[in-house]
Design a protein around this motif. Structure first.
Motif, PDB file in Angstrom:
ATOM      1  N   LYS A 130       0.824  -1.202   0.000  1.00  0.00           N
ATOM      2  CA  LYS A 130       0.000   0.000   0.000  1.00  0.00           C
ATOM      3  C   LYS A 130       0.863   1.259   0.000  1.00  0.00           C
ATOM      4  CE  LYS A 130      -0.515   0.037   5.043  1.00  0.00           C
ATOM      5  NZ  LYS A 130      -1.469  -0.056   6.167  1.00  0.00           N
ATOM      6  N   TYR A 131       0.211   2.362  -0.338  1.00  0.00           N
ATOM      7  CA  TYR A 131       0.909   3.644  -0.347  1.00  0.00           C
ATOM      8  C   TYR A 131       0.565   4.412   0.922  1.00  0.00           C
ATOM      9  CZ  TYR A 131       2.390   8.331  -1.462  1.00  0.00           C
ATOM     10  OH  TYR A 131       3.011   9.543  -1.408  1.00  0.00           O
ATOM     11  N   GLU A 132       1.590   4.864   1.613  1.00  0.00           N
ATOM     12  CA  GLU A 132       1.425   5.703   2.796  1.00  0.00           C
ATOM     13  C   GLU A 132       2.305   6.930   2.632  1.00  0.00           C
ATOM     14  OE1 GLU A 132      -0.625   5.385   5.168  1.00  0.00           O
ATOM     15  OE2 GLU A 132      -1.265   3.268   5.151  1.00  0.00           O
ATOM     16  N   ILE A 133       1.731   8.103   2.840  1.00  0.00           N
ATOM     17  CA  ILE A 133       2.493   9.331   2.684  1.00  0.00           C
ATOM     18  C   ILE A 133       3.689   9.357   3.634  1.00  0.00           C
ATOM     19  CG2 ILE A 133       2.440  11.829   3.071  1.00  0.00           C
ATOM     20  CD1 ILE A 133      -0.236  11.955   1.765  1.00  0.00           C
ATOM     21  N   SER A 134       3.492   8.905   4.873  1.00  0.00           N
ATOM     22  CA  SER A 134       4.582   8.951   5.841  1.00  0.00           C
ATOM     23  C   SER A 134       5.779   8.142   5.361  1.00  0.00           C
ATOM     24  CB  SER A 134       4.110   8.433   7.205  1.00  0.00           C
ATOM     25  OG  SER A 134       3.633   7.104   7.091  1.00  0.00           O
ATOM     26  N   GLU A 135       5.529   6.982   4.733  1.00  0.00           N
ATOM     27  CA  GLU A 135       6.626   6.173   4.224  1.00  0.00           C
ATOM     28  C   GLU A 135       7.292   6.854   3.030  1.00  0.00           C
ATOM     29  OE1 GLU A 135       5.682   2.083   3.566  1.00  0.00           O
ATOM     30  OE2 GLU A 135       4.518   1.949   5.414  1.00  0.00           O
ATOM     31  N   HIS A 136       6.501   7.533   2.231  1.00  0.00           N
ATOM     32  CA  HIS A 136       7.103   8.221   1.094  1.00  0.00           C
ATOM     33  C   HIS A 136       7.970   9.394   1.567  1.00  0.00           C
ATOM     34  CE1 HIS A 136       7.611   8.934  -3.139  1.00  0.00           C
ATOM     35  NE2 HIS A 136       7.463  10.226  -2.926  1.00  0.00           N
ATOM     36  N   ILE A 137       7.585  10.035   2.656  1.00  0.00           N
ATOM     37  CA  ILE A 137       8.427  11.098   3.216  1.00  0.00           C
ATOM     38  C   ILE A 137       9.774  10.509   3.644  1.00  0.00           C
ATOM     39  CG2 ILE A 137       8.686  12.676   5.181  1.00  0.00           C
ATOM     40  CD1 ILE A 137       5.695  13.221   4.975  1.00  0.00           C
ATOM     41  N   SER A 138       9.741   9.301   4.199  1.00  0.00           N
ATOM     42  CA  SER A 138      10.984   8.629   4.569  1.00  0.00           C
ATOM     43  C   SER A 138      11.831   8.346   3.332  1.00  0.00           C
ATOM     44  CB  SER A 138      10.669   7.325   5.305  1.00  0.00           C
ATOM     45  OG  SER A 138      11.847   6.596   5.588  1.00  0.00           O
ATOM     46  N   THR A 139      11.192   7.869   2.265  1.00  0.00           N
ATOM     47  CA  THR A 139      11.907   7.624   1.007  1.00  0.00           C
ATOM     48  C   THR A 139      12.479   8.920   0.460  1.00  0.00           C
ATOM     49  OG1 THR A 139      10.494   5.739   0.457  1.00  0.00           O
ATOM     50  CG2 THR A 139      11.654   6.776  -1.369  1.00  0.00           C
ATOM     51  N   CYS A 140      11.692   9.988   0.514  1.00  0.00           N
ATOM     52  CA  CYS A 140      12.139  11.290   0.027  1.00  0.00           C
ATOM     53  C   CYS A 140      13.362  11.760   0.811  1.00  0.00           C
ATOM     54  CB  CYS A 140      11.005  12.305   0.145  1.00  0.00           C
ATOM     55  SG  CYS A 140      11.416  13.945  -0.473  1.00  0.00           S
ATOM     56  N   PHE A 141      13.365  11.539   2.123  1.00  0.00           N
ATOM     57  CA  PHE A 141      14.503  11.923   2.957  1.00  0.00           C
ATOM     58  C   PHE A 141      15.763  11.199   2.483  1.00  0.00           C
ATOM     59  CE2 PHE A 141      17.340  11.802   6.559  1.00  0.00           C
ATOM     60  CZ  PHE A 141      17.165  13.016   7.185  1.00  0.00           C
ATOM     61  N   THR A 142      15.630   9.902   2.192  1.00  0.00           N
ATOM     62  CA  THR A 142      16.771   9.139   1.689  1.00  0.00           C
ATOM     63  C   THR A 142      17.287   9.731   0.391  1.00  0.00           C
ATOM     64  OG1 THR A 142      16.078   7.057   2.727  1.00  0.00           O
ATOM     65  CG2 THR A 142      17.475   6.886   0.771  1.00  0.00           C
ATOM     66  N   CYS A 143      16.374  10.039  -0.516  1.00  0.00           N
ATOM     67  CA  CYS A 143      16.779  10.558  -1.823  1.00  0.00           C
ATOM     68  C   CYS A 143      17.454  11.921  -1.705  1.00  0.00           C
ATOM     69  CB  CYS A 143      15.568  10.653  -2.748  1.00  0.00           C
ATOM     70  SG  CYS A 143      14.848   9.041  -3.132  1.00  0.00           S
ATOM     71  N   ILE A 144      16.885  12.801  -0.890  1.00  0.00           N
ATOM     72  CA  ILE A 144      17.465  14.135  -0.727  1.00  0.00           C
ATOM     73  C   ILE A 144      18.823  14.045  -0.030  1.00  0.00           C
ATOM     74  CG2 ILE A 144      17.178  16.405   0.332  1.00  0.00           C
ATOM     75  CD1 ILE A 144      15.390  15.907  -2.084  1.00  0.00           C
ATOM     76  N   SER A 145      18.959  13.138   0.924  1.00  0.00           N
ATOM     77  CA  SER A 145      20.243  13.011   1.628  1.00  0.00           C
ATOM     78  C   SER A 145      21.350  12.559   0.688  1.00  0.00           C
ATOM     79  CB  SER A 145      20.126  12.046   2.811  1.00  0.00           C
ATOM     80  OG  SER A 145      20.034  10.698   2.381  1.00  0.00           O
ATOM     81  N   LYS A 146      20.977  11.886  -0.404  1.00  0.00           N
ATOM     82  CA  LYS A 146      21.981  11.436  -1.366  1.00  0.00           C
ATOM     83  C   LYS A 146      22.495  12.583  -2.227  1.00  0.00           C
ATOM     84  CE  LYS A 146      21.546   7.455  -3.449  1.00  0.00           C
ATOM     85  NZ  LYS A 146      22.897   6.977  -3.071  1.00  0.00           N
ATOM     86  N   HIS A 147      21.939  13.762  -2.039  1.00  0.00           N
ATOM     87  CA  HIS A 147      22.469  14.966  -2.679  1.00  0.00           C
ATOM     88  C   HIS A 147      23.695  15.489  -1.915  1.00  0.00           C
ATOM     89  CE1 HIS A 147      22.620  18.840  -4.690  1.00  0.00           C
ATOM     90  NE2 HIS A 147      22.465  19.469  -3.541  1.00  0.00           N
ATOM     91  N   LEU A 148      23.843  15.079  -0.653  1.00  0.00           N
ATOM     92  CA  LEU A 148      24.949  15.547   0.181  1.00  0.00           C
ATOM     93  C   LEU A 148      26.249  14.853  -0.192  1.00  0.00           C
ATOM     94  CD1 LEU A 148      23.210  15.283   3.684  1.00  0.00           C
ATOM     95  CD2 LEU A 148      23.541  17.371   2.354  1.00  0.00           C
ATOM     96  N   PRO A 149      27.390  15.490   0.074  1.00  0.00           N
ATOM     97  CA  PRO A 149      28.657  14.751   0.012  1.00  0.00           C
ATOM     98  C   PRO A 149      28.556  13.545   0.940  1.00  0.00           C
ATOM     99  CG  PRO A 149      29.068  17.102   0.221  1.00  0.00           C
ATOM    100  CD  PRO A 149      27.587  16.910   0.425  1.00  0.00           C
ATOM    101  N   ILE A 150      29.165  12.442   0.585  1.00  0.00           N
ATOM    102  CA  ILE A 150      28.973  11.182   1.295  1.00  0.00           C
ATOM    103  C   ILE A 150      29.264  11.295   2.787  1.00  0.00           C
ATOM    104  CG2 ILE A 150      31.275  10.399   0.610  1.00  0.00           C
ATOM    105  CD1 ILE A 150      28.162   8.215   1.319  1.00  0.00           C
ATOM    106  N   GLU A 151      30.292  12.039   3.190  1.00  0.00           N
ATOM    107  CA  GLU A 151      30.614  12.127   4.615  1.00  0.00           C
ATOM    108  C   GLU A 151      29.542  12.885   5.382  1.00  0.00           C
ATOM    109  OE1 GLU A 151      34.576  13.716   4.818  1.00  0.00           O
ATOM    110  OE2 GLU A 151      35.463  11.709   4.778  1.00  0.00           O
ATOM    111  N   ASN A 152      28.952  13.917   4.775  1.00  0.00           N
ATOM    112  CA  ASN A 152      27.841  14.626   5.420  1.00  0.00           C
ATOM    113  C   ASN A 152      26.640  13.705   5.556  1.00  0.00           C
ATOM    114  OD1 ASN A 152      29.438  16.845   3.777  1.00  0.00           O
ATOM    115  ND2 ASN A 152      28.418  17.923   5.453  1.00  0.00           N
ATOM    116  N   GLN A 153      26.376  12.929   4.504  1.00  0.00           N
ATOM    117  CA  GLN A 153      25.250  12.005   4.546  1.00  0.00           C
ATOM    118  C   GLN A 153      25.417  10.980   5.660  1.00  0.00           C
ATOM    119  OE1 GLN A 153      25.021   9.233   1.318  1.00  0.00           O
ATOM    120  NE2 GLN A 153      22.868   8.755   1.643  1.00  0.00           N
ATOM    121  N   LEU A 154      26.602  10.419   5.778  1.00  0.00           N
ATOM    122  CA  LEU A 154      26.862   9.415   6.798  1.00  0.00           C
ATOM    123  C   LEU A 154      26.697   9.995   8.201  1.00  0.00           C
ATOM    124  CD1 LEU A 154      30.025   7.746   5.214  1.00  0.00           C
ATOM    125  CD2 LEU A 154      27.713   6.780   5.318  1.00  0.00           C
TER     126      LEU A 154
END
Length: 287
Positions: A130-154
Motif C-alpha cells: 500500500k501507499y502511505e504518505i509517511s513512508e514516502h516522506i521517509s523515502t524522500c529523505f533518503t533521496c534528498i540526503s543522497k544529494h549531500l557529500p557522502i561524509e555529510n550524509q553518513l
C-alpha cells in the motif's frame, strides 16, 4: 561475567553462534542504514553480509574501545563509503526527474500500479504494497540526503536517524569532534534548505507535490487531506520553523524501517525509478 562478556569471549574464540547473538539485535537497523546510504536493497544486503563476515574474521582484534554495535557500524560504513565514493551524488530534484521518467515510460507506471494494487502481500494482515504518505516522506529523505557529500550524509544518518552520539560517530568516521559537528551542521543546513524550497507538503511555496500526487493516484478512494493530517509534521507545519520541521522529519524517518514497513515493496519500486532517473542502475521497465 555477564551474558554480553560471555558471548564476546566465545565469539573471540571462534564461536559464530555467539557472534550472531551479539550481531542480531541491531542487524535490521544496520541493513536499513545501508539501504538509506545506497538506496538499493541488494547493495544493502550485500554490504551487511560482508560486514558480518569481516567483523567475525576480525573479532579477536576488537579492543572494546567502543560498543560492539559502534564497531560493527564502523566496518559497515567503511565498506559502504568505498562503494559510494565512486558513484555520483544525486540531484536535489531527483523526484521530479523520476516523475518525468515515469510519465514518459508507460511500462514503469504500469509496474508501480501493479505493485500498489496487485502485490501478493497487499491484502495480508500487514497490508504490504500500500501507499502511505509517511513512508514516502521517509523515502524522500533518503533521496534528498543522497544529494549531500557522502561524509555529510553518513554523519547525518548516524546522528539524526540512528541516534549515535558525536563521540561514537567520531569513531565510526575516524573524525575529530569538530569535524563531525561541521559535517552535521552542513548536512542539516543543506537538507533544511532543500526541503524548504521543494516540499509543498509543509510549505505552500514548495514545488514538489509528489506525496499528494501519488496518494491521489494510488489511493483514489482515500481523502488526501485526511492522509496528510495523519502526519505530525504536516499538523505542525503552520507553526514550526524550517529547522523544527527538519527535526520532525528525522523523528518520522527514524521510526520507519524502509525494508520492513507496510509499504516497502511499493517504495522500493519508486526508489528504482529514482535510481533510473539518476542513471545509477540498470533497472528494466519490464521487470
Amino acid at each position: 561475567m555477564d551474558q554480553y562478556e560471555l558471548h564476546l569471549s566465545k565469539a573471540k574464540n571462534g564461536d559464530i553462534n555467539a557472534f550472531q547473538t551479539l550481531f542480531s539485535p541491531f542487524q535490521d537497523a544496520l541493513k536499513s542504514y545501508l539501504y538509506r546510504i545506497t538506496a538499493n536493497r541488494a547493495d544493502a544486503e550485500d554490504i551487511a553480509h560482508d560486514t558480518f563476515i569481516k567483523a567475525f574474521d576480525h573479532i579477536a582484534h576488537f579492543a572494546e574501545k567502543s560498543s560492539f554495535k559502534t564497531w560493527v557500524f564502523q566496518i559497515a560504513t567503511n565498506l559502504a563509503y568505498n562503494i559510494m565514493k565512486r558513484r555520483h551524488r544525486w540531484t536535489a530534484d531527483v523526484t521530479q526527474k523520476a516523475k518525468e521518467l515515469v510519465l514518459a515510460t508507460p511500462q514503469l507506471a504500469k509496474n508501480i500500479e501493479q505493485v500498489a494494487h496487485s502485490s501478493p502481500s497487499r491484502h495480508s494482515a500487514d497490508g504490504f504494497g500500500k501507499y502511505e504518505i509517511s513512508e514516502h516522506i521517509s523515502t524522500c529523505f533518503t533521496c534528498i540526503s543522497k544529494h549531500l557529500p557522502i561524509e555529510n550524509q553518513l554523519a547525518l544518518l548516524l546522528k539524526d536517524v540512528y541516534a549515535f552520539s558525536v563521540k561514537e560517530i567520531m569513531l565510526i568516521l575516524d573524525k575529530t569532534e569538530g569535524q563531525v559537528k561541521y559535517l552535521l551542521q552542513g548536512g542539516r543546513q543543506t537538507m533544511t534548505d532543500i526541503f524548504d524550497r521543494r516540499c509543498a507538503l509543509v510549505n505552500k511555496n514548495g514545488i514538489c507535490h509528489q506525496c499528494s500526487e501519488l496518494n491521489g493516484w494510488l489511493n483514489p478512494k482515500q481523502d488526501q487531506q485526511a492522509a496528510k493530517m495523519a502526519i505530525q509534521m504536516h499538523r505542525e507545519a503552520a507553526t514550526a520553523n524550517k529547522e523544527e520541521l527538519y527535526v520532525l522529519r528525522t523523528k518520522l524517518v527514524s521510526a520507519i524501517d524502509p525494508l520492513k514497513s507496510a509499504g516497502h515493496e511499493l517504495q522500493e519500486v519508486l526508489m528504482d525509478c529514482n535510481r533510473m532517473a539518476m542513471k545509477e542502475d540498470t533497472f528494466e521497465a519490464g521487470n
